[in-house]
Design a protein around this motif. Structure first.
Motif, PDB file in Angstrom:
ATOM      1  N   SER A  21       6.356   7.289  -9.736  1.00  0.00           N
ATOM      2  CA  SER A  21       6.735   5.973  -9.470  1.00  0.00           C
ATOM      3  C   SER A  21       8.302   5.649  -9.687  1.00  0.00           C
ATOM      4  CB  SER A  21       5.876   4.617 -10.142  1.00  0.00           C
ATOM      5  OG  SER A  21       6.399   3.520  -9.475  1.00  0.00           O
ATOM      6  N   LYS A  22       8.558   5.968 -10.810  1.00  0.00           N
ATOM      7  CA  LYS A  22       9.921   5.921 -11.184  1.00  0.00           C
ATOM      8  C   LYS A  22      10.938   6.868 -10.445  1.00  0.00           C
ATOM      9  CE  LYS A  22       8.952   4.764 -16.230  1.00  0.00           C
ATOM     10  NZ  LYS A  22       9.212   5.127 -17.496  1.00  0.00           N
ATOM     11  N   PHE A  23      10.328   7.926 -10.310  1.00  0.00           N
ATOM     12  CA  PHE A  23      11.131   8.906  -9.379  1.00  0.00           C
ATOM     13  C   PHE A  23      11.375   8.491  -7.774  1.00  0.00           C
ATOM     14  CE2 PHE A  23      10.294  12.327  -6.100  1.00  0.00           C
ATOM     15  CZ  PHE A  23      11.491  12.921  -6.186  1.00  0.00           C
ATOM     16  N   TYR A  24      10.226   7.933  -7.426  1.00  0.00           N
ATOM     17  CA  TYR A  24      10.256   7.240  -5.933  1.00  0.00           C
ATOM     18  C   TYR A  24      11.635   6.323  -6.077  1.00  0.00           C
ATOM     19  CZ  TYR A  24       5.972   9.753  -4.664  1.00  0.00           C
ATOM     20  OH  TYR A  24       5.066  10.788  -4.403  1.00  0.00           O
TER      21      TYR A  24
ATOM     22  N   GLU B 251      -9.444  13.640   3.298  1.00  0.00           N
ATOM     23  CA  GLU B 251      -8.383  12.798   3.867  1.00  0.00           C
ATOM     24  C   GLU B 251      -7.202  12.543   2.934  1.00  0.00           C
ATOM     25  OE1 GLU B 251      -7.697   8.104   5.419  1.00  0.00           O
ATOM     26  OE2 GLU B 251      -9.819   9.297   5.093  1.00  0.00           O
ATOM     27  N   ILE B 252      -7.388  12.611   1.426  1.00  0.00           N
ATOM     28  CA  ILE B 252      -6.489  12.582   0.620  1.00  0.00           C
ATOM     29  C   ILE B 252      -5.550  13.741   0.500  1.00  0.00           C
ATOM     30  CG2 ILE B 252      -5.754  11.740  -1.649  1.00  0.00           C
ATOM     31  CD1 ILE B 252      -8.409  10.292  -1.988  1.00  0.00           C
ATOM     32  N   SER B 253      -6.385  14.950   0.402  1.00  0.00           N
ATOM     33  CA  SER B 253      -5.638  16.075   0.232  1.00  0.00           C
ATOM     34  C   SER B 253      -4.746  16.294   1.303  1.00  0.00           C
ATOM     35  CB  SER B 253      -7.015  17.389   0.315  1.00  0.00           C
ATOM     36  OG  SER B 253      -6.472  18.695   0.272  1.00  0.00           O
ATOM     37  N   SER B 254      -5.215  15.806   2.572  1.00  0.00           N
ATOM     38  CA  SER B 254      -4.216  16.148   3.787  1.00  0.00           C
ATOM     39  C   SER B 254      -2.980  15.346   3.718  1.00  0.00           C
ATOM     40  CB  SER B 254      -5.069  15.728   5.139  1.00  0.00           C
ATOM     41  OG  SER B 254      -4.068  15.734   6.213  1.00  0.00           O
ATOM     42  N   GLN B 255      -3.032  14.019   3.208  1.00  0.00           N
ATOM     43  CA  GLN B 255      -1.967  13.070   2.787  1.00  0.00           C
ATOM     44  C   GLN B 255      -1.038  13.863   1.965  1.00  0.00           C
ATOM     45  OE1 GLN B 255      -2.459   9.618   0.165  1.00  0.00           O
ATOM     46  NE2 GLN B 255      -2.411   8.698   2.049  1.00  0.00           N
TER      47      GLN B 255
ATOM     48  N   GLN C  55      -5.542   4.796  -4.034  1.00  0.00           N
ATOM     49  CA  GLN C  55      -6.579   3.788  -4.893  1.00  0.00           C
ATOM     50  C   GLN C  55      -7.581   3.397  -4.109  1.00  0.00           C
ATOM     51  OE1 GLN C  55      -6.484   3.211  -8.023  1.00  0.00           O
ATOM     52  NE2 GLN C  55      -4.629   4.726  -8.493  1.00  0.00           N
ATOM     53  N   LYS C  56      -7.538   2.872  -2.884  1.00  0.00           N
ATOM     54  CA  LYS C  56      -8.464   2.295  -1.921  1.00  0.00           C
ATOM     55  C   LYS C  56      -9.475   3.653  -1.721  1.00  0.00           C
ATOM     56  CE  LYS C  56      -9.137   0.216   2.585  1.00  0.00           C
ATOM     57  NZ  LYS C  56      -8.494  -0.123   3.749  1.00  0.00           N
ATOM     58  N   LEU C  57      -9.050   4.685  -1.176  1.00  0.00           N
ATOM     59  CA  LEU C  57     -10.072   5.699  -1.203  1.00  0.00           C
ATOM     60  C   LEU C  57     -10.713   6.044  -2.154  1.00  0.00           C
ATOM     61  CD1 LEU C  57      -7.841   7.867   1.371  1.00  0.00           C
ATOM     62  CD2 LEU C  57      -9.843   6.474   2.041  1.00  0.00           C
TER      63      LEU C  57
ATOM     64  N   LEU D  89      10.188   5.591  -0.254  1.00  0.00           N
ATOM     65  CA  LEU D  89       9.317   4.289  -0.173  1.00  0.00           C
ATOM     66  C   LEU D  89       8.144   4.322   0.532  1.00  0.00           C
ATOM     67  CD1 LEU D  89      12.111   1.783  -0.162  1.00  0.00           C
ATOM     68  CD2 LEU D  89      10.998   2.882  -2.441  1.00  0.00           C
ATOM     69  N   THR D  90       8.092   5.049   1.443  1.00  0.00           N
ATOM     70  CA  THR D  90       6.662   5.110   2.250  1.00  0.00           C
ATOM     71  C   THR D  90       5.568   6.116   1.505  1.00  0.00           C
ATOM     72  OG1 THR D  90       7.773   5.015   4.647  1.00  0.00           O
ATOM     73  CG2 THR D  90       5.765   5.570   4.396  1.00  0.00           C
ATOM     74  N   ILE D  91       6.193   7.018   1.164  1.00  0.00           N
ATOM     75  CA  ILE D  91       5.315   8.131   0.245  1.00  0.00           C
ATOM     76  C   ILE D  91       4.766   7.210  -0.978  1.00  0.00           C
ATOM     77  CG2 ILE D  91       5.166  10.052  -1.126  1.00  0.00           C
ATOM     78  CD1 ILE D  91       7.152  11.107   0.892  1.00  0.00           C
ATOM     79  N   GLN D  92       5.617   6.608  -1.751  1.00  0.00           N
ATOM     80  CA  GLN D  92       5.189   5.661  -2.805  1.00  0.00           C
ATOM     81  C   GLN D  92       4.289   4.723  -2.532  1.00  0.00           C
ATOM     82  OE1 GLN D  92       8.142   3.257  -4.436  1.00  0.00           O
ATOM     83  NE2 GLN D  92       7.307   3.326  -6.465  1.00  0.00           N
ATOM     84  N   GLU D  93       4.130   4.018  -1.239  1.00  0.00           N
ATOM     85  CA  GLU D  93       3.370   2.876  -0.822  1.00  0.00           C
ATOM     86  C   GLU D  93       2.015   3.572  -0.797  1.00  0.00           C
ATOM     87  OE1 GLU D  93       1.944  -0.769  -0.290  1.00  0.00           O
ATOM     88  OE2 GLU D  93       4.063  -0.055  -0.789  1.00  0.00           O
ATOM     89  N   GLU D  94       1.844   4.909  -0.084  1.00  0.00           N
ATOM     90  CA  GLU D  94       0.651   5.820   0.076  1.00  0.00           C
ATOM     91  C   GLU D  94      -0.021   6.167  -1.098  1.00  0.00           C
ATOM     92  OE1 GLU D  94       1.635   8.882   2.647  1.00  0.00           O
ATOM     93  OE2 GLU D  94       1.446   7.504   4.492  1.00  0.00           O
ATOM     94  N   GLU D  95       0.756   6.316  -1.898  1.00  0.00           N
ATOM     95  CA  GLU D  95       0.392   6.975  -3.261  1.00  0.00           C
ATOM     96  C   GLU D  95      -0.173   5.759  -4.251  1.00  0.00           C
ATOM     97  OE1 GLU D  95       0.295   9.956  -4.472  1.00  0.00           O
ATOM     98  OE2 GLU D  95       1.680  11.093  -3.651  1.00  0.00           O
TER      99      GLU D  95
END
Length: 285
Positions: A90-93, A36-40, A115-117, A104-110
């Motif tokens: 994080s600084k890059f985003y 799942e993380i790989s796909s993300q 982390q949750k998974l 910002l959406t990608i950053q939130e997912e990262e």
């Protein structure tokens, strides 16, 4: 644009890392999570590819590194260590969010989803961390004190080393039995196998003893051996504390100082006791 290309490479590299870890995993739940993380990560790569219009090759060395770390130290340690190295991302985003709001959406997912998974991965090494700590802590506390006491009682490295090894092997069997009985009491924890827990406890104990005794079998000067043994103690504590602090996201400094003070403190007390016993009984070997 160079920063975007670098991030694009990071995404495809991490996509392949998670995929490789899924291939070597034997736990069905872990395999699902890792894919799942790989796909993300692949979807993130495709997003940046739409901007750069380039196909980027992954960092093969980084892939091999984290797969090796996972095999040696467990999934949690490898992945947490990888996530720790992403402060620059994080600084890059934040720096490109104005031009590319999707970042910002990608950053939130990262920051959250991964982390949750990672937090719900089944990691045998962490499941048995308590058993390892039981063997490691007891060996460090008991044998820093024992070897320090024997050093000043006998002043003969071969006798101290041989005595330490004999005591260590006997004590490791005792600790393995304690680990087995302790885990049997924890019937509610289905992840812990009592026999496996006993093995982890016994092996961690005897390996620690071997490292602590080694200076006495290599060197002739008892006080130099004592100093090297204490240095080895500190290094073992630092190494294991670092592992746990990364894998479980705990404070390194607090745990390290606590374990080091206890082990060195016991050694100092035993130093005095060994000297007193030598004087009282007139031991001179």
């Amino acid at each position: 644009m160079n920063k975007i290309v670098k991030q694009q490479q990071n995404e495809i590299t991490e996509h392949l890392i998670y995929a490789e870890l899924a291939k070597i995993s034997t736990d069905k739940k872990n395999i699902e999570i890792l894919y799942e993380i790989s796909s993300q990560e692949l979807s993130h790569y495709e997003f940046w590819k739409g901007i750069t219009k380039k196909e980027i090759k992954p960092n093969k060395w980084k892939i091999k590194k984290y797969v090796w770390l996972a095999k040696m130290f467990g999934l949690s340690f490898s992945l947490r260590l990888m996530e720790m190295g992403e402060s620059e991302a994080s600084k890059f985003y934040s720096s490109i969010a104005e031009k590319y709001p999707e970042a910002l959406t990608i950053q939130e997912e990262e920051l959250q989803h991964e982390q949750k998974l990672i937090g719900i991965l089944n990691d045998n090494r962490l499941n048995y961390a308590g058993s390892i700590v039981l063997g490691l802590n007891d060996a460090l506390v008991e044998f820093t004190g024992t070897l320090a006491g024997l050093t000043f009682a006998f002043s003969n490295n071969k006798i101290v080393g041989a005595t330490g090894l004999i005591m260590g092997f006997a004590a490791s069997l005792s600790m393995a039995a304690s680990g087995y009985l302790s885990s049997k009491e924890e019937e509610e924890n289905e992840k812990i196998n009592p026999i496996t827990a006993a093995i982890y406890t016994g092996v961690s104990y005897i390996l620690t003893v071997v490292f602590l005794v080694a200076p006495y079998l290599i060197l002739d000067n008892p006080y130099l051996a004592l100093g090297l043994m204490l240095l080895t103690t500190v290094l073992i504590i630092a190494g294991y504390t670092y592992y746990i602090s990364v894998a479980k996201i705990l404070s390194f400094k607090k745990r390290f100082i606590q374990m080091a003070v206890i082990s060195i403190g016991v050694a100092a007390i035993s130093f005095g006791i060994g000297t007193i016993i030598k004087q009282i009984f007139g031991v001179n070997i």
